[in-house]
Design a protein around this motif. Structure first.
Motif, mmCIF file in Angstrom:
data_model
loop_
_atom_site.group_PDB
_atom_site.id
_atom_site.type_symbol
_atom_site.label_atom_id
_atom_site.label_comp_id
_atom_site.label_asym_id
_atom_site.label_seq_id
_atom_site.Cartn_x
_atom_site.Cartn_y
_atom_site.Cartn_z
ATOM 1 N N LYS A 151 -3.948 12.526 -0.503
ATOM 2 C CA LYS A 151 -5.089 13.202 0.128
ATOM 3 C C LYS A 151 -4.668 14.175 1.220
ATOM 4 O O LYS A 151 -5.307 15.224 1.406
ATOM 5 N N ARG A 182 -7.990 17.139 -5.912
ATOM 6 C CA ARG A 182 -8.506 16.323 -4.805
ATOM 7 C C ARG A 182 -9.673 17.014 -4.103
ATOM 8 O O ARG A 182 -10.460 16.356 -3.407
ATOM 9 N N SER A 186 -12.566 12.315 -6.388
ATOM 10 C CA SER A 186 -11.897 11.248 -5.635
ATOM 11 C C SER A 186 -10.603 10.843 -6.342
ATOM 12 O O SER A 186 -10.576 10.684 -7.567
ATOM 13 N N ILE A 187 -9.534 10.695 -5.561
ATOM 14 C CA ILE A 187 -8.264 10.189 -6.108
ATOM 15 C C ILE A 187 -7.821 9.027 -5.234
ATOM 16 O O ILE A 187 -6.920 9.156 -4.397
#
Length: 318
Positions: A151, A182, A186-187
Protein backbone atom coordinates in the motif's frame (compact mmCIF):
# COMPACT_ATOMS: atom_id res chain seq x y z
CA UNK A 1 16.12 -37.89 14.36
CA UNK A 2 14.70 -41.22 15.53
CA UNK A 3 16.87 -41.22 18.64
CA UNK A 4 15.70 -37.70 19.40
CA UNK A 5 12.02 -38.60 19.09
CA UNK A 6 12.34 -41.74 21.19
CA UNK A 7 13.22 -39.60 24.18
CA UNK A 8 10.18 -37.36 23.88
CA UNK A 9 6.61 -37.89 25.10
CA UNK A 10 4.24 -38.83 22.26
CA UNK A 11 2.28 -35.59 22.43
CA UNK A 12 5.50 -33.61 22.26
CA UNK A 13 6.75 -35.63 19.28
CA UNK A 14 3.51 -34.94 17.41
CA UNK A 15 3.63 -31.24 18.18
CA UNK A 16 7.20 -30.89 16.93
CA UNK A 17 6.61 -32.99 13.82
CA UNK A 18 3.72 -30.72 12.89
CA UNK A 19 5.64 -27.53 13.66
CA UNK A 20 8.90 -27.92 11.77
CA UNK A 21 11.21 -30.67 10.52
CA UNK A 22 14.80 -29.64 11.28
CA UNK A 23 16.95 -29.46 8.15
CA UNK A 24 20.48 -30.92 7.96
CA UNK A 25 20.08 -31.94 11.59
CA UNK A 26 22.95 -34.41 12.00
CA UNK A 27 25.28 -32.45 9.73
CA UNK A 28 24.82 -29.17 11.61
CA UNK A 29 25.10 -30.70 15.08
CA UNK A 30 28.22 -32.68 14.11
CA UNK A 31 29.73 -29.50 12.66
CA UNK A 32 29.47 -27.73 16.01
CA UNK A 33 31.79 -30.30 17.67
CA UNK A 34 29.83 -29.91 20.88
CA UNK A 35 31.66 -29.86 24.21
CA UNK A 36 29.53 -31.30 27.05
CA UNK A 37 30.11 -28.34 29.37
CA UNK A 38 29.89 -25.64 26.68
CA UNK A 39 27.46 -22.80 26.05
CA UNK A 40 25.62 -22.95 22.72
CA UNK A 41 23.14 -20.68 20.98
CA UNK A 42 20.28 -21.78 18.72
CA UNK A 43 19.35 -18.53 16.99
CA UNK A 44 16.19 -20.00 15.43
CA UNK A 45 14.54 -22.31 17.97
CA UNK A 46 11.33 -22.97 16.00
CA UNK A 47 10.15 -26.52 16.65
CA UNK A 48 13.17 -27.20 18.83
CA UNK A 49 14.65 -30.03 16.75
CA UNK A 50 18.17 -28.64 16.54
CA UNK A 51 18.04 -27.50 20.17
CA UNK A 52 17.10 -30.96 21.44
CA UNK A 53 19.90 -32.53 19.45
CA UNK A 54 22.34 -30.08 21.05
CA UNK A 55 20.95 -30.81 24.53
CA UNK A 56 21.47 -34.55 23.99
CA UNK A 57 25.21 -33.88 23.63
CA UNK A 58 25.47 -31.43 26.53
CA UNK A 59 26.24 -32.49 30.08
CA UNK A 60 24.56 -31.11 33.19
CA UNK A 61 26.92 -28.12 33.23
CA UNK A 62 26.22 -27.26 29.60
CA UNK A 63 23.92 -24.42 28.61
CA UNK A 64 21.70 -23.73 25.60
CA UNK A 65 20.41 -20.26 24.78
CA UNK A 66 17.47 -20.39 22.36
CA UNK A 67 16.27 -17.34 20.42
CA UNK A 68 12.99 -17.05 18.50
CA UNK A 69 11.01 -13.93 17.71
CA UNK A 70 7.86 -15.96 16.90
CA UNK A 71 5.86 -16.41 20.08
CA UNK A 72 4.38 -19.68 18.77
CA UNK A 73 7.82 -21.29 19.20
CA UNK A 74 7.55 -20.98 22.97
CA UNK A 75 5.08 -23.90 22.97
CA UNK A 76 7.89 -26.26 21.93
CA UNK A 77 10.26 -25.46 24.79
CA UNK A 78 11.57 -28.50 26.66
CA UNK A 79 11.33 -28.66 30.44
CA UNK A 80 15.08 -28.41 30.88
CA UNK A 81 16.90 -26.14 33.32
CA UNK A 82 19.86 -25.92 30.96
CA UNK A 83 17.75 -23.89 28.49
CA UNK A 84 17.42 -20.11 28.45
CA UNK A 85 14.71 -18.94 26.05
CA UNK A 86 14.90 -15.42 24.64
CA UNK A 87 11.81 -14.31 22.64
CA UNK A 88 13.71 -11.92 20.41
CA UNK A 89 15.19 -11.61 16.93
CA UNK A 90 18.72 -13.00 16.74
CA UNK A 91 19.98 -9.61 15.56
CA UNK A 92 19.97 -8.75 19.30
CA UNK A 93 22.16 -11.76 20.12
CA UNK A 94 25.03 -10.07 21.95
CA UNK A 95 22.79 -7.73 23.93
CA UNK A 96 20.63 -10.49 25.41
CA UNK A 97 23.54 -12.82 26.06
CA UNK A 98 25.15 -10.05 28.10
CA UNK A 99 21.91 -9.63 30.06
CA UNK A 100 22.33 -13.27 31.06
CA UNK A 101 26.02 -12.72 31.96
CA UNK A 102 27.25 -14.61 28.89
CA UNK A 103 30.12 -13.00 26.98
CA UNK A 104 31.57 -15.97 25.06
CA UNK A 105 30.08 -19.19 23.69
CA UNK A 106 31.36 -22.43 22.16
CA UNK A 107 28.92 -22.54 19.29
CA UNK A 108 26.21 -20.68 17.35
CA UNK A 109 23.59 -22.31 15.11
CA UNK A 110 21.09 -20.61 12.83
CA UNK A 111 18.53 -22.30 10.56
CA UNK A 112 17.31 -19.36 8.50
CA UNK A 113 14.07 -18.87 6.63
CA UNK A 114 10.47 -19.70 7.45
CA UNK A 115 9.44 -22.65 9.60
CA UNK A 116 7.01 -25.24 8.28
CA UNK A 117 4.59 -24.04 10.94
CA UNK A 118 4.63 -20.50 9.60
CA UNK A 119 4.05 -21.71 6.04
CA UNK A 120 1.25 -24.05 7.12
CA UNK A 121 -0.63 -21.62 9.36
CA UNK A 122 -2.98 -20.02 6.84
CA UNK A 123 -3.62 -16.94 8.95
CA UNK A 124 0.05 -15.94 9.00
CA UNK A 125 -0.07 -15.03 5.30
CA UNK A 126 3.25 -16.66 4.34
CA UNK A 127 1.90 -19.18 1.85
CA UNK A 128 0.33 -18.73 -1.57
CA UNK A 129 -1.74 -21.88 -0.93
CA UNK A 130 -4.25 -20.10 1.29
CA UNK A 131 -6.29 -16.94 1.29
CA UNK A 132 -5.53 -14.79 4.30
CA UNK A 133 -4.47 -11.28 5.21
CA UNK A 134 -1.13 -10.32 3.69
CA UNK A 135 0.70 -10.40 7.01
CA UNK A 136 4.05 -12.29 6.86
CA UNK A 137 5.34 -10.99 10.19
CA UNK A 138 7.55 -13.47 12.02
CA UNK A 139 7.34 -11.25 15.09
CA UNK A 140 3.69 -10.39 15.66
CA UNK A 141 4.72 -7.44 17.84
CA UNK A 142 5.98 -5.44 14.88
CA UNK A 143 3.55 -3.22 12.97
CA UNK A 144 4.60 -3.41 9.31
CA UNK A 145 2.89 -6.12 7.23
CA UNK A 146 3.08 -7.23 3.60
CA UNK A 147 -0.21 -5.43 2.95
CA UNK A 148 1.25 -2.20 4.34
CA UNK A 149 4.26 -2.48 2.04
CA UNK A 150 2.06 -3.02 -1.02
CA UNK A 151 0.00 0.00 0.00
CA UNK A 152 2.75 2.48 0.88
CA UNK A 153 5.92 1.67 -1.07
CA UNK A 154 6.62 3.81 -4.12
CA UNK A 155 6.84 2.17 -7.53
CA UNK A 156 10.61 2.49 -7.40
CA UNK A 157 10.79 0.88 -3.94
CA UNK A 158 8.56 -1.99 -5.05
CA UNK A 159 10.64 -2.52 -8.18
CA UNK A 160 13.88 -2.67 -6.20
CA UNK A 161 12.42 -5.04 -3.58
CA UNK A 162 10.94 -7.45 -6.13
CA UNK A 163 14.07 -7.48 -8.25
CA UNK A 164 16.63 -7.82 -5.46
CA UNK A 165 14.82 -10.03 -2.97
CA UNK A 166 12.64 -12.12 -5.27
CA UNK A 167 14.56 -12.03 -8.54
CA UNK A 168 11.19 -11.46 -10.22
CA UNK A 169 11.81 -11.30 -13.99
CA UNK A 170 9.33 -8.51 -14.71
CA UNK A 171 9.78 -6.67 -11.41
CA UNK A 172 9.40 -3.23 -12.99
CA UNK A 173 6.13 -4.14 -14.71
CA UNK A 174 4.77 -5.79 -11.57
CA UNK A 175 5.65 -2.76 -9.44
CA UNK A 176 3.85 -0.46 -11.89
CA UNK A 177 0.80 -2.75 -11.90
CA UNK A 178 0.63 -2.84 -8.09
CA UNK A 179 0.65 0.96 -7.90
CA UNK A 180 -2.07 1.19 -10.57
CA UNK A 181 -4.27 -1.49 -9.02
CA UNK A 182 -4.03 -0.31 -5.42
CA UNK A 183 -5.61 2.98 -6.55
CA UNK A 184 -8.57 1.04 -7.91
CA UNK A 185 -9.12 -1.84 -5.51
CA UNK A 186 -8.30 -3.21 -2.06
CA UNK A 187 -5.13 -5.33 -1.82
CA UNK A 188 -5.23 -6.63 1.73
CA UNK A 189 -5.48 -10.39 1.20
CA UNK A 190 -3.57 -12.99 -0.78
CA UNK A 191 -6.40 -13.59 -3.24
CA UNK A 192 -6.99 -9.86 -3.74
CA UNK A 193 -3.30 -9.47 -4.58
CA UNK A 194 -3.29 -12.41 -7.00
CA UNK A 195 -6.34 -11.08 -8.82
CA UNK A 196 -4.95 -7.54 -8.98
CA UNK A 197 -1.73 -8.60 -10.72
CA UNK A 198 -2.99 -11.62 -12.64
CA UNK A 199 -2.49 -9.92 -16.02
CA UNK A 200 1.30 -9.63 -15.59
CA UNK A 201 2.12 -13.05 -14.10
CA UNK A 202 4.91 -14.69 -16.12
CA UNK A 203 5.61 -18.40 -16.47
CA UNK A 204 4.48 -20.84 -13.81
CA UNK A 205 2.10 -18.87 -11.51
CA UNK A 206 3.07 -20.94 -8.47
CA UNK A 207 6.78 -20.25 -8.94
CA UNK A 208 6.13 -16.60 -9.83
CA UNK A 209 4.12 -15.88 -6.68
CA UNK A 210 6.63 -17.82 -4.56
CA UNK A 211 9.33 -15.38 -5.73
CA UNK A 212 7.06 -12.37 -5.09
CA UNK A 213 6.15 -13.64 -1.62
CA UNK A 214 9.81 -14.28 -0.82
CA UNK A 215 10.58 -10.65 -1.65
CA UNK A 216 7.72 -9.38 0.51
CA UNK A 217 8.65 -11.65 3.42
CA UNK A 218 12.30 -10.59 3.35
CA UNK A 219 11.25 -6.93 3.35
CA UNK A 220 8.64 -7.28 6.10
CA UNK A 221 11.06 -9.02 8.45
CA UNK A 222 14.28 -7.27 7.32
CA UNK A 223 15.77 -10.74 7.03
CA UNK A 224 18.99 -9.75 5.31
CA UNK A 225 19.59 -6.85 7.68
CA UNK A 226 19.11 -9.17 10.66
CA UNK A 227 21.44 -11.77 9.15
CA UNK A 228 24.16 -9.16 8.60
CA UNK A 229 23.90 -8.02 12.21
CA UNK A 230 24.08 -11.62 13.42
CA UNK A 231 27.18 -12.39 11.35
CA UNK A 232 28.98 -9.26 12.54
CA UNK A 233 28.53 -10.35 16.16
CA UNK A 234 29.79 -13.91 15.71
CA UNK A 235 33.60 -13.33 15.87
CA UNK A 236 33.40 -11.44 19.17
CA UNK A 237 31.07 -14.00 20.74
CA UNK A 238 32.84 -17.22 19.78
CA UNK A 239 35.63 -18.54 21.95
CA UNK A 240 38.80 -19.54 20.06
CA UNK A 241 37.97 -22.86 18.40
CA UNK A 242 34.24 -22.17 18.75
CA UNK A 243 32.08 -22.75 15.69
CA UNK A 244 29.21 -21.14 13.84
CA UNK A 245 26.92 -23.27 11.66
CA UNK A 246 24.41 -21.46 9.46
CA UNK A 247 21.78 -23.02 7.19
CA UNK A 248 20.53 -20.81 4.35
CA UNK A 249 17.71 -21.31 1.84
CA UNK A 250 18.36 -18.86 -0.97
CA UNK A 251 21.33 -17.31 -2.75
CA UNK A 252 21.01 -13.90 -1.06
CA UNK A 253 21.51 -15.42 2.39
CA UNK A 254 24.15 -17.88 1.26
CA UNK A 255 26.25 -15.17 -0.41
CA UNK A 256 26.28 -13.09 2.79
CA UNK A 257 27.33 -16.05 4.92
CA UNK A 258 29.96 -17.24 2.42
CA UNK A 259 31.58 -13.80 2.08
CA UNK A 260 31.55 -13.02 5.79
CA UNK A 261 33.04 -16.37 6.79
CA UNK A 262 35.74 -15.97 4.15
CA UNK A 263 36.63 -12.30 4.49
CA UNK A 264 35.14 -11.10 7.76
CA UNK A 265 33.06 -8.67 5.68
CA UNK A 266 30.30 -8.74 3.07
CA UNK A 267 32.46 -8.02 0.02
CA UNK A 268 34.49 -10.78 -1.54
CA UNK A 269 37.44 -8.65 -2.68
CA UNK A 270 40.79 -9.95 -3.87
CA UNK A 271 44.01 -8.93 -2.11
CA UNK A 272 45.83 -5.91 -3.56
CA UNK A 273 49.39 -6.77 -4.68
CA UNK A 274 50.55 -3.14 -4.52
CA UNK A 275 48.97 -1.77 -1.38
CA UNK A 276 48.82 -4.97 0.62
CA UNK A 277 46.26 -7.67 1.31
CA UNK A 278 42.88 -7.28 2.91
CA UNK A 279 42.57 -7.72 6.70
CA UNK A 280 42.56 -11.36 7.69
CA UNK A 281 39.21 -12.82 8.66
CA UNK A 282 38.90 -13.81 12.33
CA UNK A 283 37.11 -16.95 11.11
CA UNK A 284 38.47 -20.12 9.55
CA UNK A 285 36.17 -21.58 6.90
CA UNK A 286 35.50 -25.26 7.68
CA UNK A 287 33.23 -25.93 4.69
CA UNK A 288 35.00 -24.93 1.47
CA UNK A 289 31.77 -25.86 -0.28
CA UNK A 290 28.38 -25.84 1.45
CA UNK A 291 27.01 -29.08 2.88
CA UNK A 292 23.80 -30.09 1.11
CA UNK A 293 20.98 -32.43 2.19
CA UNK A 294 21.25 -36.02 1.02
CA UNK A 295 18.78 -37.73 -1.29
CA UNK A 296 16.92 -39.38 1.59
CA UNK A 297 16.34 -36.05 3.35
CA UNK A 298 15.15 -34.21 0.25
CA UNK A 299 12.69 -37.02 -0.48
CA UNK A 300 11.36 -36.95 3.08
CA UNK A 301 11.32 -33.16 3.40
CA UNK A 302 10.91 -31.26 0.13
CA UNK A 303 11.55 -27.95 1.90
CA UNK A 304 15.14 -29.04 2.53
CA UNK A 305 16.02 -29.09 -1.19
CA UNK A 306 17.40 -25.54 -1.27
CA UNK A 307 19.23 -25.75 2.07
CA UNK A 308 22.97 -25.08 2.34
CA UNK A 309 25.06 -25.41 5.49
CA UNK A 310 28.23 -23.38 5.96
CA UNK A 311 30.51 -23.69 8.97
CA UNK A 312 33.28 -21.48 10.32
CA UNK A 313 35.58 -21.64 13.36
CA UNK A 314 36.95 -18.78 15.44
CA UNK A 315 40.68 -18.49 14.95
CA UNK A 316 42.88 -18.21 18.03
CA UNK A 317 45.61 -16.04 16.48
CA UNK A 318 43.62 -13.12 15.02
Amino acid sequence: MEEENQQLPNNQKDAEAGYHVPVLLNESIDALSIQPDGVYVDCTFGGGGHSRAILQRLGQKGKLVAFDQDDDARKNLPDDERVIFIPQNFRHLQRFLRLHKITKVEGILADLGVSSHQFDEAGRGFSTRFDADLDMRMDQRQTITAAAILKTFTESQLHKMLEQYGEVTNAKTLAKTIVQQRALTSIKTINEFKQAVQSVVKGNPQKYFAQVFQALRIEVNDELGALKELLQQIPALLKPGGRAAIITFHSLEDRLVKNFFKAGSFTDTEADDIYGGRPESPLLVITKKPILPGTAETKQNKRSRSAKLRVAERKSDV
